[in-house]
Design a protein around this motif. Structure first.
Motif, PDB file in Angstrom:
ATOM      1  N   PHE A 154      49.039  36.134  18.385  1.00 19.67           N
ATOM      2  CA  PHE A 154      49.034  36.002  19.846  1.00 19.67           C
ATOM      3  C   PHE A 154      49.977  34.854  20.154  1.00 19.67           C
ATOM      4  CE2 PHE A 154      44.720  37.573  18.846  1.00 19.67           C
ATOM      5  CZ  PHE A 154      44.737  38.747  19.585  1.00 19.67           C
ATOM      6  N   VAL A 212      49.788  31.743  17.967  1.00 24.79           N
ATOM      7  CA  VAL A 212      48.538  31.746  17.186  1.00 24.79           C
ATOM      8  C   VAL A 212      48.527  32.940  16.238  1.00 24.79           C
ATOM      9  CG1 VAL A 212      46.016  31.958  17.326  1.00 24.79           C
ATOM     10  CG2 VAL A 212      47.261  30.640  19.056  1.00 24.79           C
ATOM     11  N   ALA A 230      46.231  35.034  14.486  1.00 26.17           N
ATOM     12  CA  ALA A 230      44.787  35.307  14.478  1.00 26.17           C
ATOM     13  C   ALA A 230      44.352  35.939  13.154  1.00 26.17           C
ATOM     14  CB  ALA A 230      44.418  36.219  15.642  1.00 26.17           C
ATOM     15  N   PRO A 243      33.318  31.507  11.076  1.00 25.79           N
ATOM     16  CA  PRO A 243      33.092  30.680  12.262  1.00 25.79           C
ATOM     17  C   PRO A 243      33.742  31.278  13.512  1.00 25.79           C
ATOM     18  CG  PRO A 243      34.035  29.397  10.440  1.00 25.79           C
ATOM     19  CD  PRO A 243      34.104  30.828  10.045  1.00 25.79           C
ATOM     20  N   ASN A 244      33.405  30.742  14.674  1.00 26.64           N
ATOM     21  CA  ASN A 244      34.032  31.191  15.930  1.00 26.64           C
ATOM     22  C   ASN A 244      35.546  31.088  15.815  1.00 26.64           C
ATOM     23  OD1 ASN A 244      31.257  29.756  17.179  1.00 26.64           O
ATOM     24  ND2 ASN A 244      31.819  31.737  17.997  1.00 26.64           N
ATOM     25  N   GLY A 245      36.226  32.137  16.285  1.00 18.95           N
ATOM     26  CA  GLY A 245      37.684  32.113  16.272  1.00 18.95           C
ATOM     27  C   GLY A 245      38.298  32.477  14.928  1.00 18.95           C
ATOM     28  N   ALA A 246      37.473  32.903  13.963  1.00 21.03           N
ATOM     29  CA  ALA A 246      37.985  33.218  12.619  1.00 21.03           C
ATOM     30  C   ALA A 246      38.873  34.462  12.616  1.00 21.03           C
ATOM     31  CB  ALA A 246      36.821  33.410  11.658  1.00 21.03           C
ATOM     32  N   GLY A 247      38.663  35.351  13.591  1.00 16.78           N
ATOM     33  CA  GLY A 247      39.472  36.568  13.661  1.00 16.78           C
ATOM     34  C   GLY A 247      38.682  37.850  13.485  1.00 16.78           C
ATOM     35  N   LYS A 248      37.362  37.768  13.542  1.00 13.15           N
ATOM     36  CA  LYS A 248      36.525  38.932  13.268  1.00 13.15           C
ATOM     37  C   LYS A 248      36.749  40.045  14.306  1.00 13.15           C
ATOM     38  CE  LYS A 248      32.811  36.363  13.532  1.00 13.15           C
ATOM     39  NZ  LYS A 248      33.378  35.035  13.891  1.00 13.15           N
ATOM     40  N   THR A 249      36.680  39.675  15.586  1.00 11.91           N
ATOM     41  CA  THR A 249      36.843  40.699  16.630  1.00 11.91           C
ATOM     42  C   THR A 249      38.279  41.218  16.643  1.00 11.91           C
ATOM     43  OG1 THR A 249      35.047  39.816  17.964  1.00 11.91           O
ATOM     44  CG2 THR A 249      36.705  41.106  19.124  1.00 11.91           C
ATOM     45  N   THR A 250      39.235  40.339  16.378  1.00 19.31           N
ATOM     46  CA  THR A 250      40.632  40.793  16.323  1.00 19.31           C
ATOM     47  C   THR A 250      40.809  41.815  15.194  1.00 19.31           C
ATOM     48  OG1 THR A 250      41.328  38.633  17.148  1.00 19.31           O
ATOM     49  CG2 THR A 250      43.023  40.001  16.131  1.00 19.31           C
ATOM     50  N   ARG A 289      44.279  47.078  19.099  1.00 19.72           N
ATOM     51  CA  ARG A 289      45.418  46.159  18.977  1.00 19.72           C
ATOM     52  C   ARG A 289      46.286  46.595  17.805  1.00 19.72           C
ATOM     53  NH1 ARG A 289      47.049  41.972  21.409  1.00 19.72           N
ATOM     54  NH2 ARG A 289      45.157  41.864  22.655  1.00 19.72           N
ATOM     55  N   GLN A 306      31.131  43.341  21.053  1.00 18.05           N
ATOM     56  CA  GLN A 306      30.396  42.083  21.186  1.00 18.05           C
ATOM     57  C   GLN A 306      29.750  42.017  22.582  1.00 18.05           C
ATOM     58  OE1 GLN A 306      33.047  38.911  20.239  1.00 18.05           O
ATOM     59  NE2 GLN A 306      31.462  37.357  20.189  1.00 18.05           N
ATOM     60  N   GLU A 336      28.379  42.247  16.251  1.00 15.84           N
ATOM     61  CA  GLU A 336      27.176  41.500  16.624  1.00 15.84           C
ATOM     62  C   GLU A 336      26.052  42.395  17.152  1.00 15.84           C
ATOM     63  OE1 GLU A 336      27.558  37.725  18.278  1.00 15.84           O
ATOM     64  OE2 GLU A 336      29.602  37.455  17.594  1.00 15.84           O
ATOM     65  N   HIS A 354      26.711  36.925  13.631  1.00 14.98           N
ATOM     66  CA  HIS A 354      26.574  35.477  13.473  1.00 14.98           C
ATOM     67  C   HIS A 354      25.311  35.095  12.713  1.00 14.98           C
ATOM     68  CE1 HIS A 354      29.584  34.333  16.817  1.00 14.98           C
ATOM     69  NE2 HIS A 354      30.116  34.249  15.630  1.00 14.98           N
TER      70      HIS A 354
HETATM   71  N1  LIG Z   1      43.839  38.089  23.703  1.00 16.14           N
HETATM   72  C1  LIG Z   1      44.064  36.948  23.049  1.00 16.14           C
HETATM   73  N2  LIG Z   1      45.081  36.128  23.413  1.00 16.14           N
HETATM   74  C2  LIG Z   1      45.325  34.976  22.748  1.00 16.14           C
HETATM   75  N3  LIG Z   1      44.601  34.541  21.694  1.00 16.14           N
HETATM   76  C3  LIG Z   1      43.577  35.314  21.298  1.00 16.14           C
HETATM   77  C4  LIG Z   1      43.251  36.545  21.945  1.00 16.14           C
HETATM   78  N4  LIG Z   1      42.179  37.095  21.323  1.00 16.14           N
HETATM   79  C5  LIG Z   1      41.851  36.249  20.333  1.00 16.14           C
HETATM   80  N5  LIG Z   1      42.680  35.184  20.317  1.00 16.14           N
HETATM   81  C6  LIG Z   1      42.661  34.071  19.351  1.00 16.14           C
HETATM   82  O1  LIG Z   1      42.652  34.648  18.046  1.00 16.14           O
HETATM   83  C7  LIG Z   1      41.774  33.942  17.195  1.00 16.14           C
HETATM   84  C8  LIG Z   1      40.712  34.862  16.650  1.00 16.14           C
HETATM   85  O2  LIG Z   1      39.836  35.251  17.713  1.00 16.14           O
HETATM   86  P1  LIG Z   1      38.650  36.291  17.518  1.00 16.14           P
HETATM   87  O3  LIG Z   1      38.038  36.520  18.857  1.00 16.14           O
HETATM   88  O4  LIG Z   1      39.135  37.477  16.774  1.00 16.14           O
HETATM   89  O5  LIG Z   1      37.657  35.457  16.579  1.00 16.14           O
HETATM   90  P2  LIG Z   1      36.151  35.802  16.216  1.00 16.14           P
HETATM   91  O6  LIG Z   1      35.988  35.486  14.773  1.00 16.14           O
HETATM   92  O7  LIG Z   1      35.794  37.162  16.658  1.00 16.14           O
HETATM   93  O8  LIG Z   1      35.383  34.710  17.083  1.00 16.14           O
HETATM   94  P3  LIG Z   1      33.902  34.757  17.725  1.00 16.14           P
HETATM   95  O9  LIG Z   1      32.959  34.632  16.566  1.00 16.14           O
HETATM   96  O10 LIG Z   1      33.879  33.565  18.615  1.00 16.14           O
HETATM   97  O11 LIG Z   1      33.762  36.051  18.448  1.00 16.14           O
HETATM   98  C9  LIG Z   1      41.227  32.766  18.013  1.00 16.14           C
HETATM   99  O12 LIG Z   1      42.053  31.655  17.788  1.00 16.14           O
HETATM  100  C10 LIG Z   1      41.373  33.266  19.448  1.00 16.14           C
HETATM  101  O13 LIG Z   1      41.510  32.179  20.341  1.00 16.14           O
END
Ligand SMILES: Nc1ncnc2c1ncn2[C@@H]1O[C@H](COP(=O)(O)OP(=O)(O)OP(=O)(O)O)[C@@H](O)[C@H]1O
Length: 263
Positions: free
Chosen positions: A23, A26, A28, A47-54, A63, A95, A176, A209
């Motif tokens: 992104f 970043v 991801a 952890p939060n932001g690790a990239g799981k949802t991406t 995506r 989620q 989740e 989580h």
């Molecule tokens: N649409 C977007 N635009 C910019 N950055 C994004 C976008 N979606 C995710 N990110 C960034 O990509 C990284 C991974 O995010 P992601 O949501 O996949 O993490 P996650 O492991 O699912 O977190 P959580 O447990 O909080 O849901 C993070 O740094 C997030 O800020």
């Protein structure tokens, strides 16, 4: 043949290799690979932001990755739209719930089968029977005529799972699924997921989580941190992995480090 031997021989129902998603500045996901065999339940934690949802977005087609490949049943689907993947057996929950709130629970399950497009009476009856079967398996029969938007979060999550099962999946991605559920609902959720994997020969990937829930449910766990695979192994191996503990400590999920120790 044992289940493990069968899984070792079967081609993965789902395989993603070297997935990169950026992104802007970043990264991801940085060359993340993950696979799940038919009948296998894989946990995806981090952890939060690790990239799981991406990663789920890349697997389900929401995506397009900047690099890497996604295979579904051995076929390269990297450039296929989400709807194509869904029609070829990949289902996903989100989620944030994405139910049709103004439809009844039963209608949510019927809508999920509409893409088949056959409106002959026999086909409609088959779809209704399948919805009934899934409602019974998920314990949702008493709620079948309730509007989905009126349900408390735990029940709504179960409806999301039921909708994903209404047309039999070969790959199921659960984001989740246990969040907001009571202990009883979680136990039922775990039973339904196990049964889906085993009798439906379905590959399941669970983002959750609640690390204790993942350790109980999954035979293999992948840990993501800062967009990379930090560790991968059986629940026991992951519990003993120092790097995993370090990744969890010092994050908002620090409380889960004790779950890693305690199971
Ligand atoms: N649409 C977007 N635009 C910019 N950055 C994004 C976008 N979606 C995710 N990110 C960034 O990509 C990284 C991974 O995010 P992601 O949501 O996949 O993490 P996650 O492991 O699912 O977190 P959580 O447990 O909080 O849901 C993070 O740094 C997030 O800020």
């Amino acid at each position: 043949m044992t289940v493990d031997q069968a899984q070792a021989q079967a081609p993965p129902a789902l395989a993603a290799t070297d997935i990169v998603v950026r992104f802007g500045g970043v990264t991801a996901l940085d060359r993340v690979s993950v696979a799940a065999a038919p009948g296998e339940i894989v946990g995806l934690i981090g952890p939060n932001g690790a990239g799981k949802t991406t990663l789920f977005d890349a697997l389900s087609g929401l995506r397009r990755p900047d690099a890497g490949r996604v295979l579904l049943g051995g076929a390269d689907v990297t450039r296929r739209a989400p709807v194509w993947r869904a029609r070829n057996g990949l289902r996903r929950t989100f989620q944030r719930q994405q139910l049709f709130g103004q439809l009844t629970v039963a209608d949510n399950l019927l809508v999920a089968q509409e893409w088949r497009g056959n409106h002959l009476a026999a086909a409609r009856a088959r779809r209704a029977a399948r919805a009934d079967d899934v409602l019974a398996r998920t314990g949702l029969q008493p709620l079948r005529e309730r509007y989905a938007g009126t349900l408390p979060v735990g029940q709504a999550r179960m409806v999301e799972l039921a909708r994903a099962l209404a047309d039999p999946p070969s790959v199921l991605l659960l984001d989740e699924p246990a969040s907001g559920m009571t202990k009883t609902e979680r136990a039922r959720l775990a039973d339904v997921v196990r049964e889906t994997a085993q009798s439906g020969d379905c590959a399941v990937v669970v983002v959750e989580h609640d690390v204790g829930f993942v350790m109980e449910l999954c035979s293999r766990v992948v840990v993501l941190d800062l967009g990379r695979v930090l560790a991968e192994g059986t629940p026991t191996e992951i519990r003993d992995d120092f790097a995993v503990k370090a990744a969890y400590l010092g994050t908002s999920l620090a409380g889960n480090a004790s779950s890693l120790d305690g199971g």
